[in-house]
Design a protein around this motif. Structure first.
Motif, PDB file in Angstrom:
ATOM      1  N   MET A   1      50.592 -16.407  94.860  1.00  0.00           N
ATOM      2  CA  MET A   1      49.388 -17.068  95.876  1.00  0.00           C
ATOM      3  C   MET A   1      50.689 -16.229  96.554  1.00  0.00           C
ATOM      4  O   MET A   1      52.192 -17.325  96.512  1.00  0.00           O
ATOM      5  N   PHE A   2      50.714 -15.678  97.542  1.00  0.00           N
ATOM      6  CA  PHE A   2      51.084 -15.018  98.489  1.00  0.00           C
ATOM      7  C   PHE A   2      50.830 -15.550  99.801  1.00  0.00           C
ATOM      8  O   PHE A   2      50.114 -15.790 100.925  1.00  0.00           O
ATOM      9  N   LEU A   3      51.601 -15.206 101.048  1.00  0.00           N
ATOM     10  CA  LEU A   3      51.389 -15.357 102.551  1.00  0.00           C
ATOM     11  C   LEU A   3      51.689 -15.299 103.388  1.00  0.00           C
ATOM     12  O   LEU A   3      52.539 -14.005 103.200  1.00  0.00           O
ATOM     13  N   PRO A  27      41.455 -18.148 103.450  1.00  0.00           N
ATOM     14  CA  PRO A  27      41.742 -20.260 104.017  1.00  0.00           C
ATOM     15  C   PRO A  27      42.630 -19.859 105.398  1.00  0.00           C
ATOM     16  O   PRO A  27      43.646 -18.572 104.816  1.00  0.00           O
ATOM     17  N   VAL A  28      42.675 -19.944 106.063  1.00  0.00           N
ATOM     18  CA  VAL A  28      43.386 -19.964 107.471  1.00  0.00           C
ATOM     19  C   VAL A  28      43.908 -21.764 107.446  1.00  0.00           C
ATOM     20  O   VAL A  28      43.538 -22.370 107.619  1.00  0.00           O
ATOM     21  N   LEU A  98      48.719 -28.417 102.280  1.00  0.00           N
ATOM     22  CA  LEU A  98      47.359 -27.617 101.677  1.00  0.00           C
ATOM     23  C   LEU A  98      47.284 -26.532 101.185  1.00  0.00           C
ATOM     24  O   LEU A  98      46.783 -25.940 100.600  1.00  0.00           O
ATOM     25  N   LEU A  99      48.789 -25.715 101.487  1.00  0.00           N
ATOM     26  CA  LEU A  99      49.741 -25.042 100.133  1.00  0.00           C
ATOM     27  C   LEU A  99      49.230 -25.097  98.842  1.00  0.00           C
ATOM     28  O   LEU A  99      48.488 -23.773  97.978  1.00  0.00           O
ATOM     29  N   VAL A 104      46.664 -24.437  94.037  1.00  0.00           N
ATOM     30  CA  VAL A 104      45.275 -24.868  92.238  1.00  0.00           C
ATOM     31  C   VAL A 104      43.853 -24.578  92.631  1.00  0.00           C
ATOM     32  O   VAL A 104      43.642 -23.875  91.365  1.00  0.00           O
ATOM     33  N   LEU A 105      43.688 -24.184  93.568  1.00  0.00           N
ATOM     34  CA  LEU A 105      41.562 -23.471  93.955  1.00  0.00           C
ATOM     35  C   LEU A 105      41.475 -22.116  93.221  1.00  0.00           C
ATOM     36  O   LEU A 105      40.879 -21.209  93.340  1.00  0.00           O
ATOM     37  N   GLY A 106      43.583 -21.252  93.112  1.00  0.00           N
ATOM     38  CA  GLY A 106      43.344 -20.178  92.915  1.00  0.00           C
ATOM     39  C   GLY A 106      43.646 -18.807  93.603  1.00  0.00           C
ATOM     40  O   GLY A 106      43.144 -17.502  93.611  1.00  0.00           O
TER      41      GLY A 106
END
Length: 231
Positions: A1-3, A27-28, A98-99, A104-106
């Motif tokens: 996951m990247f930000l 997601p925000v 939250l991250l 985990v949710l992918g």
């Protein structure tokens, strides 16, 4: 996951962009919302603010008088830094949780809606891409006066308390121009969302993470065998 770091100047229209990202299923994490959460009565930051700034900055029900405190910190850089030292650590803790949840949710990427992304500088090294929402200086001033019902000097003071919008644009990976209609802004966000989805940055990050975990496993396994083999 990247930000993806989303920022801009006060009243440049960042909320319009973040809301569109949400509509697109992204997601925000809203730093402003987290900032409100960490100063609720009984929270660690709430106690520090009350002890440092005094009861005059709180309502009768114990909640923080954000308007009154805001008027103070926007005119006093030292007090603004002091307040940030109370709230920012708590905000970062909530962000990390939250991250972890979204990882985990992918999800392949998460947008961090952070007004002071470049001012604080702490989160910038962790951003794969940065997005700045921009508009003209005249529009920014007019929007702020209308939204917060401020005098022109007060509005200018708040704008000047942040890094210049032109400097933020220089540092950004992408710029969303919010000087036109809402539809024009949202169309830019849709295109940007497509670009981010085409990115393979999250696979590189996940590969590096897996390699690190595998290396750690073999190292610990090696140490275990050495300890219990007597060699």
């Amino acid at each position: 996951m990247f930000l993806v770091g989303l920022t801009g100047g006060i009243s440049t229209g960042k909320s319009t962009v973040s809301n569109k990202f949400r509509q697109l299923g992204c997601p925000v994490i809203d730093a402003d919302k987290l900032a409100k959460d960490v100063v609720e009565p009984g929270k660690p930051a709430w106690y520090k603010i009350r002890e440092t700034f005094g009861e005059d900055f709180f309502h009768d029900d114990g909640t923080l008088n954000r308007a009154k405190l805001g008027a103070l910190i926007f005119s006093d850089g030292d007090k603004r830094q002091l307040l940030n030292s109370f709230t920012h650590p708590e905000i970062y803790k909530k962000m990390l949780w939250l991250l972890l949840k979204y990882f985990v949710l992918g999800y392949s990427f998460v947008v961090l809606d952070t007004p002071l992304l470049f001012e604080s500088g702490k989160m910038v090294p962790y951003m794969t891409y940065t997005v700045v929402v921009s508009c003209s200086e005249r529009q920014q001033l007019q929007r702020l006066i209308a939204r917060n019902r401020l005098s022109r000097p007060d509005a200018e003071s708040r704008i000047c308390s942040q890094m210049a919008l032109s400097e933020k644009c220089k540092r950004a990976t992408y710029i969303v121009d919010n000087s036109g209609t809402v539809e024009m802004t949202e169309a830019q966000v849709v295109e940007l969302h497509k670009k981010l989805h085409r990115s393979r940055a999250h696979w590189r990050i996940r590969t590096m993470l897996v390699m690190a975990l595998v290396s750690t496993f073999f190292f610990l396994n090696y140490v275990y065998k050495r300890l219990y083999s007597g060699k």
